[in-house]
Design a protein around this motif. Structure first.
Motif, PDB file in Angstrom:
ATOM      1  N   VAL A 242       0.843  -1.201   0.000  1.00 19.24           N
ATOM      2  CA  VAL A 242       0.000   0.000   0.000  1.00 19.24           C
ATOM      3  C   VAL A 242       0.879   1.252   0.000  1.00 19.24           C
ATOM      4  N   ASP A 243       1.963   1.201   0.782  1.00 19.38           N
ATOM      5  CA  ASP A 243       2.895   2.332   0.806  1.00 19.38           C
ATOM      6  C   ASP A 243       3.483   2.578  -0.584  1.00 19.38           C
ATOM      7  N   TYR A 244       3.701   1.498  -1.318  1.00 16.80           N
ATOM      8  CA  TYR A 244       4.270   1.619  -2.658  1.00 16.80           C
ATOM      9  C   TYR A 244       3.310   2.365  -3.577  1.00 16.80           C
ATOM     10  N   LYS A 245       2.029   2.029  -3.501  1.00 16.56           N
ATOM     11  CA  LYS A 245       1.024   2.716  -4.315  1.00 16.56           C
ATOM     12  C   LYS A 245       0.949   4.196  -3.945  1.00 16.56           C
ATOM     13  N   ASN A 246       0.940   4.458  -2.637  1.00 17.24           N
ATOM     14  CA  ASN A 246       0.880   5.846  -2.190  1.00 17.24           C
ATOM     15  C   ASN A 246       2.100   6.633  -2.662  1.00 17.24           C
ATOM     16  N   ASP A 247       3.244   5.975  -2.616  1.00 10.26           N
ATOM     17  CA  ASP A 247       4.484   6.629  -3.057  1.00 10.26           C
ATOM     18  C   ASP A 247       4.397   7.022  -4.536  1.00 10.26           C
ATOM     19  N   ILE A 248       3.901   6.111  -5.362  1.00  9.35           N
ATOM     20  CA  ILE A 248       3.798   6.378  -6.801  1.00  9.35           C
ATOM     21  C   ILE A 248       2.831   7.522  -7.075  1.00  9.35           C
ATOM     22  N   ILE A 249       1.665   7.488  -6.437  1.00 10.58           N
ATOM     23  CA  ILE A 249       0.660   8.529  -6.670  1.00 10.58           C
ATOM     24  C   ILE A 249       1.171   9.885  -6.171  1.00 10.58           C
ATOM     25  N   ALA A 250       1.758   9.877  -4.983  1.00  5.41           N
ATOM     26  CA  ALA A 250       2.243  11.138  -4.409  1.00  5.41           C
ATOM     27  C   ALA A 250       3.309  11.770  -5.311  1.00  5.41           C
ATOM     28  N   LYS A 251       4.256  10.966  -5.783  1.00  9.62           N
ATOM     29  CA  LYS A 251       5.318  11.504  -6.637  1.00  9.62           C
ATOM     30  C   LYS A 251       4.756  12.031  -7.955  1.00  9.62           C
TER      31      LYS A 251
ATOM     32  N   TYR B 265      -6.760   7.003 -10.335  1.00  7.35           N
ATOM     33  CA  TYR B 265      -5.743   6.328  -9.525  1.00  7.35           C
ATOM     34  C   TYR B 265      -5.778   6.907  -8.119  1.00  7.35           C
ATOM     35  N   HIS B 266      -6.200   6.120  -7.171  1.00  3.85           N
ATOM     36  CA  HIS B 266      -6.289   6.607  -5.801  1.00  3.85           C
ATOM     37  C   HIS B 266      -6.210   5.427  -4.824  1.00  3.85           C
ATOM     38  N   THR B 267      -5.908   5.743  -3.617  1.00  7.22           N
ATOM     39  CA  THR B 267      -5.894   4.747  -2.546  1.00  7.22           C
ATOM     40  C   THR B 267      -6.749   5.283  -1.406  1.00  7.22           C
ATOM     41  N   GLU B 268      -6.843   4.499  -0.370  1.00  7.84           N
ATOM     42  CA  GLU B 268      -7.629   4.939   0.777  1.00  7.84           C
ATOM     43  C   GLU B 268      -7.006   6.171   1.423  1.00  7.84           C
ATOM     44  N   ALA B 269      -5.674   6.279   1.324  1.00 12.15           N
ATOM     45  CA  ALA B 269      -4.977   7.410   1.954  1.00 12.15           C
ATOM     46  C   ALA B 269      -4.936   8.638   1.059  1.00 12.15           C
ATOM     47  N   ILE B 270      -4.751   8.422  -0.244  1.00 10.46           N
ATOM     48  CA  ILE B 270      -4.622   9.553  -1.169  1.00 10.46           C
ATOM     49  C   ILE B 270      -5.750   9.502  -2.178  1.00 10.46           C
ATOM     50  N   ASN B 271      -6.689  10.404  -2.025  1.00 12.47           N
ATOM     51  CA  ASN B 271      -7.801  10.537  -2.961  1.00 12.47           C
ATOM     52  C   ASN B 271      -8.341  11.950  -2.866  1.00 12.47           C
ATOM     53  N   LEU B 272      -9.285  12.274  -3.716  1.00 11.50           N
ATOM     54  CA  LEU B 272      -9.796  13.644  -3.739  1.00 11.50           C
ATOM     55  C   LEU B 272     -10.539  14.025  -2.464  1.00 11.50           C
ATOM     56  N   ASP B 273     -10.981  13.018  -1.708  1.00  9.41           N
ATOM     57  CA  ASP B 273     -11.697  13.299  -0.456  1.00  9.41           C
ATOM     58  C   ASP B 273     -10.816  13.150   0.784  1.00  9.41           C
ATOM     59  N   SER B 274      -9.517  12.955   0.566  1.00  6.75           N
ATOM     60  CA  SER B 274      -8.590  12.861   1.702  1.00  6.75           C
ATOM     61  C   SER B 274      -8.632  14.158   2.512  1.00  6.75           C
ATOM     62  N   LYS B 275      -8.602  14.036   3.856  1.00 10.50           N
ATOM     63  CA  LYS B 275      -8.683  15.199   4.744  1.00 10.50           C
ATOM     64  C   LYS B 275      -7.295  15.795   4.958  1.00 10.50           C
ATOM     65  N   ILE B 276      -7.176  17.070   4.681  1.00  7.29           N
ATOM     66  CA  ILE B 276      -5.925  17.786   4.931  1.00  7.29           C
ATOM     67  C   ILE B 276      -6.203  18.755   6.079  1.00  7.29           C
ATOM     68  N   ARG B 277      -5.563  18.489   7.209  1.00  2.00           N
ATOM     69  CA  ARG B 277      -5.856  19.236   8.431  1.00  2.00           C
ATOM     70  C   ARG B 277      -4.822  20.334   8.673  1.00  2.00           C
ATOM     71  N   GLN B 278      -5.300  21.405   9.253  1.00  2.00           N
ATOM     72  CA  GLN B 278      -4.439  22.473   9.730  1.00  2.00           C
ATOM     73  C   GLN B 278      -5.109  23.069  10.965  1.00  2.00           C
ATOM     74  N   PRO B 279      -4.368  23.781  11.781  1.00  2.00           N
ATOM     75  CA  PRO B 279      -4.961  24.273  13.050  1.00  2.00           C
ATOM     76  C   PRO B 279      -6.277  24.997  12.824  1.00  2.00           C
ATOM     77  N   GLY B 280      -7.306  24.493  13.456  1.00  2.00           N
ATOM     78  CA  GLY B 280      -8.591  25.165  13.429  1.00  2.00           C
ATOM     79  C   GLY B 280      -9.597  24.549  12.486  1.00  2.00           C
ATOM     80  N   TYR B 281      -9.168  23.960  11.392  1.00  2.00           N
ATOM     81  CA  TYR B 281     -10.158  23.371  10.477  1.00  2.00           C
ATOM     82  C   TYR B 281      -9.465  22.389   9.542  1.00  2.00           C
ATOM     83  N   GLU B 282     -10.275  21.671   8.746  1.00  2.00           N
ATOM     84  CA  GLU B 282      -9.748  20.725   7.764  1.00  2.00           C
ATOM     85  C   GLU B 282     -10.506  20.885   6.455  1.00  2.00           C
TER      86      GLU B 282
END
Length: 601
Positions: free
Chosen positions: A261-270, A296-313
């Protein structure tokens, strides 16, 4: 002992051969004492005997005054050698060959010796057979050539039946012969083999609805880069790295290692990071990233993945929104999010017994394409996306059935099982593959793939030559061609086998009606030939160029041969010989249509 009615002739004082009249290259003309143009003697062998030396010739022409004799070899110390080093003296008188001398040319007449291979009967010498040493014939590549209706299929059937049906007590139990049967005409020709103790005949079919034979299958996980290139019709060697990457990824994705799974995430992220840093405008970047993550998406990296920052996501999709200034304001957040999935070193512990399907391979191919940056280059995408389309076409068709397998087998286990039968795994000496239910292009692919698997198996054996495999290709000109494989892969599998396979025990047999269309390299590596009637001038020229022993007179014979009559020559034969092949029993389904029976029944 003398043979023929020459004894009667001598008793009457009616000697046939007189003095030598003249020499003309390798031909001798002698006086015809009988003064009768007895053409029945054409084809007989004669001997010019001198002290410690015998010159052998063949009668090629007779008229009432002169007999023409083509010199073919010499007998020295009881051994026949092809070619003439010393011509007979002018005063030497010819005679008809003796029986003991004739066997030196036609071959040993004792079939109880397992080294003697029956070829057929002699049309010249009654009650004599033509034989060869079985090593000199079947340890070398061979070709069976002839026009349609010349007896080619029957001749091949008879030759194979001779190996197995006339074995007496010498059973070739460890033979492995595979016949690629284009029209299915040999499908029932060798059923009699199972009546002999220790012999077995196995059938594979390409008709998925057949019930009386095994469906021809090869596991998708045994396919190499070269096999995929052939299967997908690759014409550009630059596409091979994509296929190589696909085979690497499919093993990773189908493994039980959680790091896959890490391998797939690595490819998509790059891949997405490359787009973000491509220098394109914000709209192009956003659209391309959304397009890629939609497919091309995984459970970790997809268009609905949550990107958090202080105060909101926010979701990754929301982070790609463009503001009034035409910029992606949350670009830094997306980059930081993706960089957490980029791994510097991914050490995957792969299971050796990984199995996968063509569908698994298709999924890996998609990731291989994006990992190589294909999706960010329009020209590269146009060239390589066709690989996906062709693979998907196979998966969605009946052809997918030929690559399904229900268990893991190594290449060695697969080949050995291919030549086994029954609950006890008894050895199969002859396998027929009926290719008549698939189109030529796909049949060509399967033939190449199986031939490569057989070749690599024999070359991998520590005990060289311990598992010989004979690959016999019917209608060989369809498959053994001067095609583009050498430009893409660097070699043609059939050319490679003809050049390297013999020493490892992979032997090719070509059966063709058009030698002119056959790969010149493959044909040039054949050592033995069985030639039936041929008409086409270019084919005749090729036959003439194969051996220095094939003369103009020989070519004239080839053009007028009756069905079932062939000319054999090569390393297994002392000189070119005419052979009559008895009809095989059972017969192949190759006889000409009977119009009078069909039209008027």
């Amino acid at each position: 002992f003398l043979i023929f009615d020459i004894l009667i002739m001598k008793n009457k004082g009616d000697i046939m051969f007189g003095n030598i009249i003249k020499f003309e290259k390798s031909k001798i003309y002698v006086e015809n004492i009988k003064k009768i143009a007895d053409t029945n003697y054409i084809g007989f062998h004669v001997v010019f005997e001198e002290p410690n030396h015998k010159t052998v010739g063949e009668i090629t022409e007779i008229n009432k005054d002169v007999i023409g004799i083509q010199l073919i070899g010499e007998i020295v110390d009881g051994i026949f050698a092809n070619g003439v080093m010393k011509k007979p003296g002018m005063n030497t008188i010819a005679r008809i060959i003796y029986k003991s001398e004739l066997e030196l040319i036609l071959g040993n007449q004792d079939l109880s010796n397992r080294s003697n291979l029956l070829i057929g009967s002699s049309p010249i010498y009654k009650d004599y057979i033509i034989t060869s040493n079985i090593n000199e014939f079947f340890a070398n590549h061979f070709a069976v050539i002839g026009n349609t209706g010349s007896g080619k299929s029957c001749g091949l059937s008879r030759l194979i039946q001779n190996v197995f049906f006339t074995a007496n007590n010498n059973i070739p139990i460890n033979a492995h012969m595979c016949l690629f049967d284009v029209y299915g005409e040999y499908y029932n020709t060798f059923d009699e083999m199972d009546k002999f103790v220790g012999l077995h005949f196995k059938k594979y079919t390409t008709e998925i609805r057949f019930g009386d034979a095994n469906l021809l299958t090869i596991p998708a996980y045994l396919l190499t880069v070269d096999d995929l290139a052939i299967l997908l019709g690759v014409k550009d060697s630059s596409q091979l790295p994509i296929l190589s990457k696909s085979l690497e990824l499919v093993r990773i994705f189908c493994s039980n290692d959680p790091k896959s799974v890490d391998y797939k995430n690595d490819i998509i992220a790059k891949t997405v990071l490359d787009i973000l840093s491509s220098g394109k405008n914000s709209t192009q970047i956003r659209d391309q990233v959304i397009s890629i993550l939609t497919t091309y998406h995984t459970e970790a990296i997809n268009l609905d993945s949550k990107i958090r920052q202080p105060g909101y996501e926010r979701t990754l999709r929301q982070c790609l929104n463009i503001d009034d200034q035409g910029k992606i304001n949350a670009l830094a957040l997306v980059i930081n999010f993706l960089q957490t999935y980029v791994k510097v070193d991914l050490d995957i512990d792969l299971d050796e017994n990984i199995t996968y399907t063509l569908s698994d391979l298709y999924y890996a191919l998609e990731f291989a394409l994006i990992s190589e940056g294909i999706l960010t280059s329009e020209s590269a995408f146009d060239k390589n996306n066709i690989l996906k389309s062709r693979l998907q076409s196979i998966i969605n068709s009946d052809r997918n059935e030929f690559f399904k397998f229900d268990r893991y087998m190594s290449r060695a286990e697969f080949v050995e099982d291919f030549f086994k039968t029954g609950p006890h795994g008894e050895n199969v000496q002859l396998v027929d593959i009926n290719l008549s239910f698939i189109e030529d292009s796909f049949a060509k692919c399967l033939t190449k793939i199986f031939s490569r698997v057989f070749f690599e198996h024999t070359t991998s054996l520590q005990d060289r030559g311990s598992f010989p495999i004979h690959i016999v290709l019917e209608e060989a000109h369809r498959y053994v061609q001067n095609d583009s494989d050498i430009n893409v892969l660097g070699y043609n599998i059939f050319d490679r086998i003809t050049k390297e396979g013999r020493k490892y025990g992979t032997i090719l047999g070509f059966v063709t009606q058009r030698p002119n269309e056959l790969s010149k390299t493959a044909l040039s590596q054949c050592s033995n030939f069985v030639v039936f009637r041929l008409f086409y001038p270019e084919d005749l020229e090729i036959v003439k160029g194969i051996s220095s022993n094939v003369t103009d007179e020989t070519l004239e014979k080839i053009k007028t041969l009756k069905p079932g009559m062939g000319l054999v020559f090569g390393t297994a034969f002392k000189v070119p010989l005419l052979v009559k092949f008895p009809l095989p029993n059972p017969m192949p389904i190759s006889t000409s249509i009977k119009i009078d029976k069909v039209w008027y029944q």
